[in-house]
Scaffold this motif. Structure first.
Motif, PDB file in Angstrom:
ATOM      1  N   CYS A 119      39.292  51.324  38.829  1.00 39.25           N
ATOM      2  CA  CYS A 119      39.304  50.706  40.152  1.00 39.25           C
ATOM      3  C   CYS A 119      39.150  49.193  40.048  1.00 39.25           C
TER       4      CYS A 119
ATOM      5  N   THR B 280      39.428  43.628  44.916  1.00 36.41           N
ATOM      6  CA  THR B 280      39.990  42.311  45.172  1.00 36.41           C
ATOM      7  C   THR B 280      39.303  41.710  46.387  1.00 36.41           C
TER       8      THR B 280
ATOM      9  N   VAL C  69      47.540  39.149  47.058  1.00 32.47           N
ATOM     10  CA  VAL C  69      46.639  40.301  47.042  1.00 32.47           C
ATOM     11  C   VAL C  69      47.412  41.587  47.317  1.00 32.47           C
ATOM     12  N   ARG C  70      48.297  41.563  48.304  1.00 31.84           N
ATOM     13  CA  ARG C  70      49.090  42.767  48.600  1.00 31.84           C
ATOM     14  C   ARG C  70      49.939  43.157  47.398  1.00 31.84           C
TER      15      ARG C  70
ATOM     16  N   LYS D 163      49.320  42.571  44.223  1.00 31.63           N
ATOM     17  CA  LYS D 163      48.467  43.120  43.176  1.00 31.63           C
ATOM     18  C   LYS D 163      48.016  44.542  43.511  1.00 31.63           C
ATOM     19  N   ARG D 164      47.728  44.787  44.773  1.00 31.34           N
ATOM     20  CA  ARG D 164      47.319  46.134  45.173  1.00 31.34           C
ATOM     21  C   ARG D 164      48.475  47.117  45.020  1.00 31.34           C
TER      22      ARG D 164
ATOM     23  N   CYS E  49      48.755  47.937  41.419  1.00 28.71           N
ATOM     24  CA  CYS E  49      47.688  48.871  41.051  1.00 28.71           C
ATOM     25  C   CYS E  49      48.098  50.300  41.378  1.00 28.71           C
ATOM     26  N   ALA E  50      48.624  50.489  42.575  1.00 27.20           N
ATOM     27  CA  ALA E  50      49.003  51.838  43.008  1.00 27.20           C
ATOM     28  C   ALA E  50      50.050  52.431  42.083  1.00 27.20           C
TER      29      ALA E  50
ATOM     30  N   SER F  69      42.482  50.621  44.142  1.00 22.27           N
ATOM     31  CA  SER F  69      42.175  49.251  44.537  1.00 22.27           C
ATOM     32  C   SER F  69      41.289  49.264  45.771  1.00 22.27           C
ATOM     33  N   ARG F  70      40.352  48.360  45.769  1.00 18.76           N
ATOM     34  CA  ARG F  70      39.464  48.196  46.919  1.00 18.76           C
ATOM     35  C   ARG F  70      39.615  46.766  47.413  1.00 18.76           C
ATOM     36  N   PHE F  71      39.965  46.619  48.674  1.00 20.08           N
ATOM     37  CA  PHE F  71      40.150  45.283  49.235  1.00 20.08           C
ATOM     38  C   PHE F  71      38.928  44.898  50.053  1.00 20.08           C
TER      39      PHE F  71
END
Length: 293
Positions: free
Chosen positions: A39, A42, A55-56, A58-59, A62-63, A69-71
């Motif tokens: 996990c 961000t 950020v979007r 990078k998330r 991650c997926a 991912s935790r925003f």
């Protein structure tokens, strides 16, 4: 692109896809063995459109890599103390394996104090003094992601560094300074240049490897490049423009990174690989997923 181009493009996007695919395989193995999904948390302060886009992205990566991912979005008025408290809480959270503070933060925030609130074992972006010190001394730790990605690119294209003159244009604590230390560790002779450097062009014309990381569009031109040099453009400016004048540099360089598609994808790939490695360390999983930086 110039019709007289002679430089070979360094495909960061293609290499990044392979690194992420490998990280995804190891993330899946960690989950299979431990029941834990790696996990990445961000943290974004404010609503800067460019930062929110990063950020979007990078998330989403991650997926695709099987990383949770935790925003954590904080208001622009967040104080240094409040940000430090948030990062400290994430550092203590056993369900979070890596922490990324999207930077830059607002001018009213002490960014260095915020970075130092990240626990070293979760500093997968390689921004703390602990990480920089470990990297500089060749000790275990996480490398700053963009410098780590640059080294992976140089390795992919079999660029010989020992005994070569590398010039780094830029001295930021998370890009210019660490990439110079990584090059030094490979026995390159390293020169740092910056805004106060006298006759930058003369220094660059002696460089076998140029790393541009200063944030000034098209600062470095073809006439500044030694014929046959390797040019790494880590700059990113409005309009998808790097710190190197691409067309003119292509006429003299042997290898060059495009903008976009060069260093940028590598940065995210190393971030994900190091997040998976952090999860491996924290869960005790035996698979080795360390990014080979």
């Amino acid at each position: 692109m110039s019709s007289t181009q002679t430089a070979q493009l360094m495909d960061g996007a293609g290499l990044a896809r392979r690194i992420v695919a490998e990280a995804a395989r190891h993330a899946s193995e960690i989950t299979r063995r431990t029941g834990v999904t790696p996990c990445l948390a961000t943290v974004l302060v404010g609503e800067d459109p460019a930062s929110a886009t990063y950020v979007r992205m990078k998330r989403a990566r991650c997926a695709r890599a099987g990383i949770a991912s935790r925003f954590v979005g904080l208001p622009a008025a967040t104080t240094t103390a409040e940000l430090v408290d948030t990062l400290g809480s994430l550092s203590q959270d056993p369900d979070v394996h890596g922490i990324l503070l999207q930077h830059p933060v607002g001018a009213h925030i002490d960014e260095r104090a915020a970075f130092e609130a990240i626990a070293p074992e979760k500093d997968v972006d390689g921004v703390t003094m602990n990480s920089f010190g470990a990297m500089s001394f060749g000790l275990p730790g996480f490398t700053s992601c963009t410098p780590g990605g640059i080294m992976r690119l140089l390795d992919e294209y079999r660029v010989e560094l020992a005994g070569r003159h590398a010039v780094v244009v830029g001295r930021s604590p998370i890009l210019g300074k660490p990439v110079g230390m990584l090059l030094l560790a490979r026995d390159a002779t390293v020169t740092y240049c910056h805004s106060r450097t006298a006759d930058l062009g003369a220094v660059l014309r002696e460089a076998d490897v140029v790393v541009a990381a200063v944030g000034r569009p098209r600062l470095i031109r073809g006439e500044d490049i030694k014929p046959g040099a390797v040019v790494i453009d880590a700059g990113y400016n409005p309009g998808n423009v790097g710190d190197v004048d691409f067309d003119s540099a292509c006429e003299r360089a042997r290898l060059i990174t495009p903008v976009p598609g060069g260093v940028g994808p590598m940065t995210i790939a190393v971030l994900l690989a190091q997040t998976v490695d952090a999860a491996r360390q924290q869960t005790g999983a035996t698979t080795d997923v360390r990014a080979e930086c």
